[in-house]
Design a protein around this motif. Structure first.
Motif, mmCIF file in Angstrom:
data_model
loop_
_atom_site.group_PDB
_atom_site.id
_atom_site.type_symbol
_atom_site.label_atom_id
_atom_site.label_comp_id
_atom_site.label_asym_id
_atom_site.label_seq_id
_atom_site.Cartn_x
_atom_site.Cartn_y
_atom_site.Cartn_z
ATOM 1 N N THR A 1 0.823 -1.218 0.000
ATOM 2 C CA THR A 1 0.000 0.000 0.000
ATOM 3 C C THR A 1 0.850 1.257 0.000
ATOM 4 N N LEU A 2 1.721 1.328 -0.989
ATOM 5 C CA LEU A 2 2.596 2.489 -1.100
ATOM 6 C C LEU A 2 1.851 3.685 -1.678
ATOM 7 N N GLN A 3 2.484 4.842 -1.543
ATOM 8 C CA GLN A 3 1.954 6.090 -2.045
ATOM 9 C C GLN A 3 2.801 6.572 -3.229
ATOM 10 N N PRO A 4 2.240 7.400 -4.070
ATOM 11 C CA PRO A 4 3.030 7.903 -5.207
ATOM 12 C C PRO A 4 4.338 8.575 -4.786
ATOM 13 N N GLU A 5 4.351 9.212 -3.630
ATOM 14 C CA GLU A 5 5.582 9.875 -3.178
ATOM 15 C C GLU A 5 6.671 8.888 -2.774
ATOM 16 N N ASP A 6 6.330 7.620 -2.722
ATOM 17 C CA ASP A 6 7.340 6.591 -2.448
ATOM 18 C C ASP A 6 8.126 6.212 -3.696
ATOM 19 N N SER A 7 7.724 6.726 -4.815
ATOM 20 C CA SER A 7 8.464 6.476 -6.062
ATOM 21 C C SER A 7 9.870 7.044 -5.917
ATOM 22 N N ALA A 8 10.856 6.198 -6.149
ATOM 23 C CA ALA A 8 12.252 6.601 -5.937
ATOM 24 C C ALA A 8 13.165 5.470 -6.385
ATOM 25 N N LEU A 9 14.451 5.706 -6.243
ATOM 26 C CA LEU A 9 15.448 4.658 -6.445
ATOM 27 C C LEU A 9 15.806 4.088 -5.080
ATOM 28 N N TYR A 10 15.653 2.796 -4.924
ATOM 29 C CA TYR A 10 15.966 2.140 -3.655
ATOM 30 C C TYR A 10 17.278 1.394 -3.819
ATOM 31 N N LEU A 11 18.213 1.767 -2.965
ATOM 32 C CA LEU A 11 19.563 1.231 -3.053
ATOM 33 C C LEU A 11 19.850 0.317 -1.886
ATOM 34 N N CYS A 12 20.342 -0.847 -2.210
ATOM 35 C CA CYS A 12 20.825 -1.774 -1.199
ATOM 36 C C CYS A 12 22.339 -1.616 -1.092
ATOM 37 N N ALA A 13 22.870 -1.836 0.076
ATOM 38 C CA ALA A 13 24.309 -1.699 0.264
ATOM 39 C C ALA A 13 24.775 -2.686 1.327
ATOM 40 N N SER A 14 26.079 -2.914 1.365
ATOM 41 C CA SER A 14 26.631 -3.780 2.402
ATOM 42 C C SER A 14 28.008 -3.267 2.806
ATOM 43 N N SER A 15 28.433 -3.671 4.005
ATOM 44 C CA SER A 15 29.771 -3.360 4.473
ATOM 45 C C SER A 15 30.258 -4.497 5.357
ATOM 46 N N GLN A 16 31.572 -4.523 5.574
ATOM 47 C CA GLN A 16 32.162 -5.634 6.306
ATOM 48 C C GLN A 16 31.638 -5.685 7.737
ATOM 49 N N ASP A 17 31.654 -4.547 8.386
ATOM 50 C CA ASP A 17 31.274 -4.502 9.792
ATOM 51 C C ASP A 17 30.670 -3.145 10.064
ATOM 52 N N ARG A 18 29.449 -3.094 10.458
ATOM 53 C CA ARG A 18 28.757 -1.835 10.640
ATOM 54 C C ARG A 18 29.448 -0.933 11.663
ATOM 55 N N LYS A 19 30.114 -1.517 12.641
ATOM 56 C CA LYS A 19 30.650 -0.712 13.734
ATOM 57 C C LYS A 19 31.999 -0.088 13.418
ATOM 58 N N ARG A 20 32.649 -0.536 12.361
ATOM 59 C CA ARG A 20 33.950 0.026 12.026
ATOM 60 C C ARG A 20 33.755 1.166 11.046
ATOM 61 N N THR A 21 33.982 2.361 11.529
ATOM 62 C CA THR A 21 33.635 3.554 10.775
ATOM 63 C C THR A 21 34.382 3.663 9.463
ATOM 64 N N GLY A 22 35.597 3.119 9.406
ATOM 65 C CA GLY A 22 36.371 3.257 8.191
ATOM 66 C C GLY A 22 35.982 2.297 7.093
ATOM 67 N N ASN A 23 35.126 1.333 7.414
ATOM 68 C CA ASN A 23 34.739 0.377 6.392
ATOM 69 C C ASN A 23 33.929 1.045 5.293
ATOM 70 N N THR A 24 34.183 0.612 4.086
ATOM 71 C CA THR A 24 33.475 1.175 2.942
ATOM 72 C C THR A 24 32.129 0.485 2.787
ATOM 73 N N ILE A 25 31.124 1.259 2.477
ATOM 74 C CA ILE A 25 29.801 0.723 2.149
ATOM 75 C C ILE A 25 29.708 0.609 0.633
ATOM 76 N N TYR A 26 29.363 -0.571 0.155
ATOM 77 C CA TYR A 26 29.265 -0.833 -1.277
ATOM 78 C C TYR A 26 27.802 -0.956 -1.661
ATOM 79 N N PHE A 27 27.456 -0.308 -2.778
ATOM 80 C CA PHE A 27 26.069 -0.223 -3.189
ATOM 81 C C PHE A 27 25.768 -1.133 -4.381
ATOM 82 N N GLY A 28 24.518 -1.539 -4.452
ATOM 83 C CA GLY A 28 24.009 -2.200 -5.638
ATOM 84 C C GLY A 28 23.594 -1.184 -6.684
#
Lengths: 115, 114
Positions: free
Chosen positions: A80-107
């Motif tokens: 039950t989404l709304q028209p304003e939800d239209s957007a680009l949805y990006l998934c990403a991952s990183s090695q360890d969320r708690k390590r600030t220097g880790n790079t986040i890689y996107f799909g």
């Protein structure tokens, strides 16, 4: 090839539909993320999972429901989404969320249009 | 509160000329700074990051960025622009405290003119 694969790349859905976005990472990472990218706005962090546990939910409406069955897969269930939800949805991952220097890689992203 | 500013929505540069895409940040702790590039209809690709050490960081595709603590800036540079560099560039900052997530700027669209 980014190591983070998203499907579908494009999705058009009506406001009463139920659909899901899928993400898979092949990088051996422990943390996964959903971001929303709308025109003229900074990227918005929606959800963060670390070791399959949701660790952050940035006041996202309940019509978005994430699921992380294992550290390699992440879903975003849409209902039950709304028209304003239209957007680009990006998934990403990183090695360890708690390590600030880790790079986040996107799909490559999933383009969602709500009609 | 953490924030990133990219003061220019659009930067145009002639092919072969040096390019600069500006970024300034505001954080309460030590910043970890990132640059990403987004080509049309694609996701974000990581270019480079500053964690510690040398203020000049070299990254992918010949890009580099200079961390300037006194000016709280992390401008992206390339000595000689290519038409294929035309894309949307995002600066992001991550801090050691709080939610420990990336805060993005609004992006700068770079157009390299042949």
């Amino acid at each position: 090839e980014t190591g983070v694969t998203q499907t579908p790349r494009h999705l058009v859905m009506g406001m009463t539909n139920k659909k899901s976005l899928k993400c898979e990472q092949h990088l051996g990472h422990n943390a996964m993320y959903w971001y929303k990218q709308s025109a003229k706005k900074p990227l918005e962090l929606m959800f963060v999972y670390s070791l399959e546990e949701r660790v952050e939910n940035n006041s996202v409406p309940s019509r978005f429901s994430p699921e992380c069955p294992n550290s390699s897969h992440l879903f975003l269930h849409l209902h039950t989404l709304q028209p304003e939800d239209s957007a680009l949805y990006l998934c990403a991952s990183s090695q360890d969320r708690k390590r600030t220097g880790n790079t986040i890689y996107f799909g490559e992203g999933s383009w969602l249009t709500v009609v | 509160a953490q924030s990133v500013a990219q003061p220019e929505d659009q930067v145009n540069v002639a092919e072969g000329n040096p390019l600069t895409v500006k970024c300034t940040y505001s954080v309460s702790g030590n910043p970890y700074l990132f640059w990403y590039v987004q080509y049309p209809n694609r996701g974000l690709q990581f270019l480079l990051k500053y964690i510690t050490g040398d203020n000049l960081v070299k990254g992918s595709y010949g890009f580099e960025a200079e961390f300037n603590k006194s000016q709280t800036s992390f401008h992206l540079k390339k000595p000689s622009a290519l038409v294929s560099d035309s894309a949307l560039y995002f600066c992001a900052v991550r801090v050691l405290t709080g939610a420990n997530n990336l805060f993005f700027g609004t992006g700068t669209r770079l157009t390299v003119i042949p």
